[in-house]
Design an enzyme around this catalytic site. Sequence first.
Site, PDB file in Angstrom:
ATOM      1  CD  GLU A  40      23.894  21.562  61.198  1.00  0.00           C
ATOM      2  OE1 GLU A  40      23.432  22.580  60.766  1.00  0.00           O
ATOM      3  OE2 GLU A  40      23.046  20.591  61.127  1.00  0.00           O
ATOM      4  CG  ASP A  77      25.865  15.938  63.564  1.00  0.00           C
ATOM      5  OD1 ASP A  77      26.299  16.655  62.541  1.00  0.00           O
ATOM      6  OD2 ASP A  77      25.077  16.406  64.315  1.00  0.00           O
TER       7      ASP A  77
HETATM    8 ZN   LIG Z   1      22.976  19.656  57.660  1.00  0.00          ZN
END
Ligand SMILES: [Zn+2]
Length: 445
Positions: free
Chosen positions: A151, A86
């Site tokens: 994340e 992501d």
């Molecule tokens: Zn990162």
Amino acid sequence: MKIWINETHQKESIQALKKLIDIPSINSGDGTTYPPFGQAIDDCLKETLLLCEDLGMSTYLDPEGYYGYADYGQGEEMVAVLCHLDVVPAGDLSLWDTPPFSAVIKNGKVLGRGSQDDKGPTIAALYGFKAVIDEGILFTKRIRFVFGTDEETLWRCMERYNLKEEQPTMGFVPDSSFPVTYAEKGLLQAKLIGPGSSEFNLTCGEAFNIVPGRASYQGKDAKLVSQELSKKAIEQEFDGQTVTVNGKAVHASIAGEGVNAINQLATGLIHVHSHPILKFLVEKVGNESNGSSIFGEIKDEMTGGLTFNVASLYVGEDKSEIDLDLRIPVSFSIENLVQTLKEKITAYDLEYKEFDRVAGLYVPEESELVKTLMAIYQNKTGDTTKALTSGGATYARTMKNMVAFGSHFPTSAGLAHQSNEGISLDELFRAMDIYAETIYQLCCK
Ligand SMILES: [Zn+2]
């Protein structure tokens, strides 16, 4: 030390990186319905697993779409490489010289969102792996690349992985800087809830992780508050109705470098309103950014001192509330701090409500893992920078015996989350070569 990377690896890795950058894998999901973080992240995860199959690995896609992984080799032990696919949004498009989600190679760099964080480092580690298997070397341990998808927000991907999947014996996270980050502070975010007030109301502050740079109060007694602040020489503005304290906003992990406007405003407000939440701020926090009036001195050699940030303050008729962000040195127990905090706030009629708690990371500098990775980095680069500690957070803390390792070089500009994010081809290939040696030493010896 052997040079692992050849021209074919270079060419193919650039193509693979371009493909991943071209997928705008920004979180657009609600975290529950499939795909949990939106179609683009799901596409990026599937594309990455296809690439891994091309590189000779067997792959697994979590049926609920939270993560995927790719395996190779044999043996009891498993070495993990934790990556994330992501990316943060592009932000103001007018600040980009090239389209963020259509990778361009210009002046020896690959430009585009994710090139540094974390698609470039992911590709560097994958082609480092490819270089090792191209030599026909036998793996005595298994290697697993785990691809996270959440994340930049709440790490729900790794939470699921850890619930359902095998734990590695060791590994590294290519989502930071070289050389090795072996310690990261623990994180605690909590709300303190108290009684409401029929006399005054107040809403100040922003996110947990920001030291508030401004705090305003509006009310019939604003002038009095302003006078009290003046006596204390606190920087403020008063326009006849609203008094605003000007502090200095910084990230909560470096709270000591900022000036907390809420704490300062409270020292003026307390003279006009004797509310318990204000008393708490004045008596137990004051101008401190290290929580010492509550906890005493909390500090260790590895990761430094505690940071304590009053991120927001709300007073309404129904309730009052403070949001706190604490970064906790690794040798201290988060639970002990929580107990102390709970004890200290009862005198102020406040109640503790936890928002988020993430344990720190600590793998000793003298451990085999840190020593091995440091030696590889130093041999490859000649750079003698010492191993690092950090107030920030990587996936490394989600598993045991895991450290952050590259792929950002200390000498170049960090452009993660910024416009014109880019990675130089030279650094991409150097990181790849370091990762090849790392995978060889951890998995094949
Ligand atoms: Zn990162």
